[in-house]
Write an enzyme that holds these catalytic residues in place. Sequence first.
Site, PDB file in Angstrom:
ATOM      1  N   HIS A 355       0.787  -1.231   0.000  1.00  0.00           N
ATOM      2  CA  HIS A 355       0.000   0.000   0.000  1.00  0.00           C
ATOM      3  C   HIS A 355       0.813   1.270   0.000  1.00  0.00           C
ATOM      4  CE1 HIS A 355      -4.148  -1.486   0.690  1.00  0.00           C
ATOM      5  NE2 HIS A 355      -3.494  -2.533   1.119  1.00  0.00           N
ATOM      6  N   LYS A 543      -8.859  13.785   4.480  1.00  0.00           N
ATOM      7  CA  LYS A 543      -8.085  12.546   4.461  1.00  0.00           C
ATOM      8  C   LYS A 543      -7.157  12.602   5.666  1.00  0.00           C
ATOM      9  CE  LYS A 543      -6.772  13.749   0.255  1.00  0.00           C
ATOM     10  NZ  LYS A 543      -6.867  12.561  -0.559  1.00  0.00           N
ATOM     11  N   ARG A 544      -6.400  11.552   5.948  1.00  0.00           N
ATOM     12  CA  ARG A 544      -5.466  11.617   7.064  1.00  0.00           C
ATOM     13  C   ARG A 544      -4.492  12.788   6.884  1.00  0.00           C
ATOM     14  NH1 ARG A 544      -5.200   7.612  11.125  1.00  0.00           N
ATOM     15  NH2 ARG A 544      -3.482   8.881  11.886  1.00  0.00           N
ATOM     16  N   LYS A 549       0.399  14.328   1.717  1.00  0.00           N
ATOM     17  CA  LYS A 549      -0.941  14.671   1.223  1.00  0.00           C
ATOM     18  C   LYS A 549      -1.117  16.185   1.066  1.00  0.00           C
ATOM     19  CE  LYS A 549      -3.224  10.525   3.152  1.00  0.00           C
ATOM     20  NZ  LYS A 549      -3.950   9.903   2.012  1.00  0.00           N
ATOM     21  N   THR A 651      -8.464   6.514  -2.330  1.00  0.00           N
ATOM     22  CA  THR A 651      -9.835   6.062  -2.592  1.00  0.00           C
ATOM     23  C   THR A 651     -10.806   7.208  -2.343  1.00  0.00           C
ATOM     24  OG1 THR A 651      -9.891   5.152  -0.351  1.00  0.00           O
ATOM     25  CG2 THR A 651      -9.514   3.597  -2.164  1.00  0.00           C
ATOM     26  N   LYS A 655     -14.472   8.446  -4.290  1.00  0.00           N
ATOM     27  CA  LYS A 655     -15.747   8.793  -3.651  1.00  0.00           C
ATOM     28  C   LYS A 655     -16.238  10.153  -4.152  1.00  0.00           C
ATOM     29  CE  LYS A 655     -13.984   6.543   0.501  1.00  0.00           C
ATOM     30  NZ  LYS A 655     -13.275   6.832   1.762  1.00  0.00           N
TER      31      LYS A 655
HETATM   32  C1  PLP Z   1     -11.959   6.928   2.056  1.00  0.00           C
HETATM   33  C2  PLP Z   1     -11.479   7.276   3.388  1.00  0.00           C
HETATM   34  C3  PLP Z   1     -10.121   7.518   3.608  1.00  0.00           C
HETATM   35  C4  PLP Z   1      -9.095   7.479   2.503  1.00  0.00           C
HETATM   36  O1  PLP Z   1      -9.026   8.735   1.901  1.00  0.00           O
HETATM   37  P1  PLP Z   1      -7.795   9.142   0.928  1.00  0.00           P
HETATM   38  O2  PLP Z   1      -8.220  10.461   0.390  1.00  0.00           O
HETATM   39  O3  PLP Z   1      -7.723   8.092  -0.122  1.00  0.00           O
HETATM   40  O4  PLP Z   1      -6.592   9.218   1.781  1.00  0.00           O
HETATM   41  C5  PLP Z   1      -9.715   7.858   4.876  1.00  0.00           C
HETATM   42  N1  PLP Z   1     -10.588   7.953   5.889  1.00  0.00           N
HETATM   43  C6  PLP Z   1     -11.904   7.745   5.721  1.00  0.00           C
HETATM   44  C7  PLP Z   1     -12.820   7.873   6.878  1.00  0.00           C
HETATM   45  C8  PLP Z   1     -12.402   7.395   4.473  1.00  0.00           C
HETATM   46  O5  PLP Z   1     -13.703   7.162   4.306  1.00  0.00           O
END
Ligand code: PLP
Length: 812
Positions: A355, A543-544, A549, A651, A655
């Site tokens: 990953h 995101k985190r 990022k 991911t 979304k």
């Molecule tokens: C989808 C999701 C992530 C991943 O987000 P990225 O933008 O791909 O880092 C992290 N936390 C939550 C709660 C999510 O639903």
Amino acid sequence: MNVTDSKQIVQRIKSKLIHALGTTIGEATNDEIYKAAAECIREDIMTSWADSRRRVQEQGAKKLYYMSAEFLLGRAFSNNLINLGLYETYKAAFLEMGIDFDAITEEENEAGLGNGGLGRLAACFLDSLSTMELPAVGCGIRYEYGMFRQKIVDGTQIEMEDDWLRDGNIWEIERPELSVEVHFNGTIEENWTENGLEIKQKDYNTVIAVPYDMPIIGYKTKTPATLRLWSARSKQRFDLHSFNEGIYDKAMADQTFAEAISKVLYPSDDHMQGKQLRLKQFYFLASATMQSMLKRHKQIFSDLHTLPDHVVIQINETHPALAIPELMRILMDEEGFGWDEAYQIVKKMFHYTNHTIMTEAMECWDENMFRFLLPRIYQIVCAFNEKYCNKIRAYYSHDEEKVRSMAIIGNNEIRMANLCVAVCRRVNGVSNLHGDILKEKIFNSSYRIFPQKYLAITNGITHRRWFGLANQGLYHLAKEYIKGDILKDYHLFEQFLLYKEDEEFLKKYSEVKENNKIRFAKYIKEKQGIEINPDSIFDVHCKRLHEYKRQLMKCLHIIYVYQRIKKDPECITTPITFIFAAKAAPGYTKAKEIIRLIHSVAEMVNKDPDMKGKIQVVFVEDYCVSVAEMLIPAADISEQISTAGMEASGTGNMKFMMNGALTIGTMDGANIEIAERVGRENIFIFGDSAEGNYNKKTYHTYNPGIIFENNPWIRDVCNCLIEGNLLYYGKKYSEIYQSLLFGEYGEADPYYVLADFPSYIETYETMYRLYVDQKEEWIKKTVINTAKSGYFSSDRTIEQYNEKIWNLKPVK
Ligand SMILES: *Cc1c(COP(=O)(O)O)cnc(C)c1O
């Protein structure tokens, strides 16, 4: 399902309330109503669940064990209703009872047993596996405390424990009769007997692993998959002898040793912590899973040589990789297999998903700690190492440098990724770019020996949760316009293309977005008391929190816009709400500093009367699955601005596109594939490529100082970090300023924020102008994004895993 009528559901809920909880609908609290309704749903699931396990067994079907240290499930109640096809019926039942359906769903504590993308991927995969009726079990740890809950006090992140089990968990079934023992520490005794060398672990500490099973309901199927989460128990629940002797602390010690193992999820994402307790957690998961897998196989098939015909194992990152030596151990020490015989089986069964390529995330264990905690597993890993090094030596004609770099043990560390690459049948990346980087860079030496091992399968998201549930408005629009069941068949998203010129459709589509924005505005008003303008552009970075990022770049951008408005108030005509949501690992100082910076920027902007009606900055607390479900469907702009080459897939990006936001992003991870599908005119790409960044790093050609010198406006933005209006909470941001321009250990701006900044600003400007001047064009592009998002359903991802790796047959 025989009960589909809302009146009957009302009756069942009322009956549950009185018979199970001793209360009536008039008296019951929301929590009691939640429990009664959830019990009704659970009853409907149980029969088909047991039935599906029986059928898998009878058919002797091959079964997938999807092993992951994290499952970021989110709430189950509404999701189960969607998948059972009962969502509307239950909603109607609640309406009849005069009860607020949404308030009831919010009673459920979400299962936050994961950090971010990796854990959420595992949850999406289970949903798809179950929907596609592939025999599968998810294997993980039942953390008593999941991902911490985040509060912000004076711009600082405060972590609070996530006591998600405090009101019980309706969806799990404890199965104490399936418990197994896991052994730690001790010594190894070797005896030559007539059967050859016999190896025994002595004087070990025992921990009991108790499984809790959760049904994972697929969409309109009758074969739920299982998520099996292991909980640690002490062997003696309580040492009564010590207790009677008055040695209370000794009586507690054993229990504490054992139960600490499944106590809490480690809250660091993409960062390896060499803590002993973490290693214990991983071995606990690995050993319990392998023992229960073997037990089942022996019961059904008796012959262990047929294991690879009936079991396939996917390990999500290296965390569960100790299952490899653990299976070797059981086969050799308990089943009497020789090394070669055991290895022939093991090498066919395991598959590894990587990953991340960041070195700080690569799992390495201190050799001494490893040997002390897992003495027998250590011996087996040593044997793997020796045999593997000999193989490399033969291939690379005694290039000892190569051997050292690829070895499983080196520099007094056990390197789990190298173990996986050595033993696993397939190694996959999570996007095409990431797969290429694995082949060409990270695992290149291994790739040259075993090219057939390597492949890339792009991640996906379950469109049932992230579209059907999270965006009810858009889902209803799909039901109105699209032929077929879109939740069953992701290809149907393409039908949205038929309507991209249809004015009535476009109007309805943009109304959905407006309503989602109003819904989010209400949420943030209730939760954090913040008023936002639902008519503004929602620009979302969630995101985190991680340097790669580049939340920092977004902050600099907001400072830039702020300074421009100061000079030219007319530059912003349609207002923008910049929305952040992110948790930082508690030990990640820089990440926490960036959270503070976001709050300082927010304070500077939001308190300045000149910014009123122009821009606003909001930080959404406690980012988690439920918040994502609320926030993402409300977004206009999706920020996917990682340093190219560093986000393996992402991911979140998927979304957003599915829910009608346009992406501003780098050519990184799955962004590249999104761009390929929607076309470059329907996405906003900026910045350097992964290759370009790789070259900057390798040839040391990057100097942020030059960018700073040559661009007065970049200078103004950077200077804002250390002077002027940003001095809130008595703080300057001189560390951030320093590290951007000079670096701490010689490497300035390691994530190339300033390098990509001019290109970001320019691209953002184009994007903004499109929204302001050509709103119809904008909407058309968002429709195209939704239409092209079907490919990013995890159903497609699972199809590819199954075709290329697992070869499972759907249960009949
Ligand atoms: C989808 C999701 C992530 C991943 O987000 P990225 O933008 O791909 O880092 C992290 N936390 C939550 C709660 C999510 O639903």
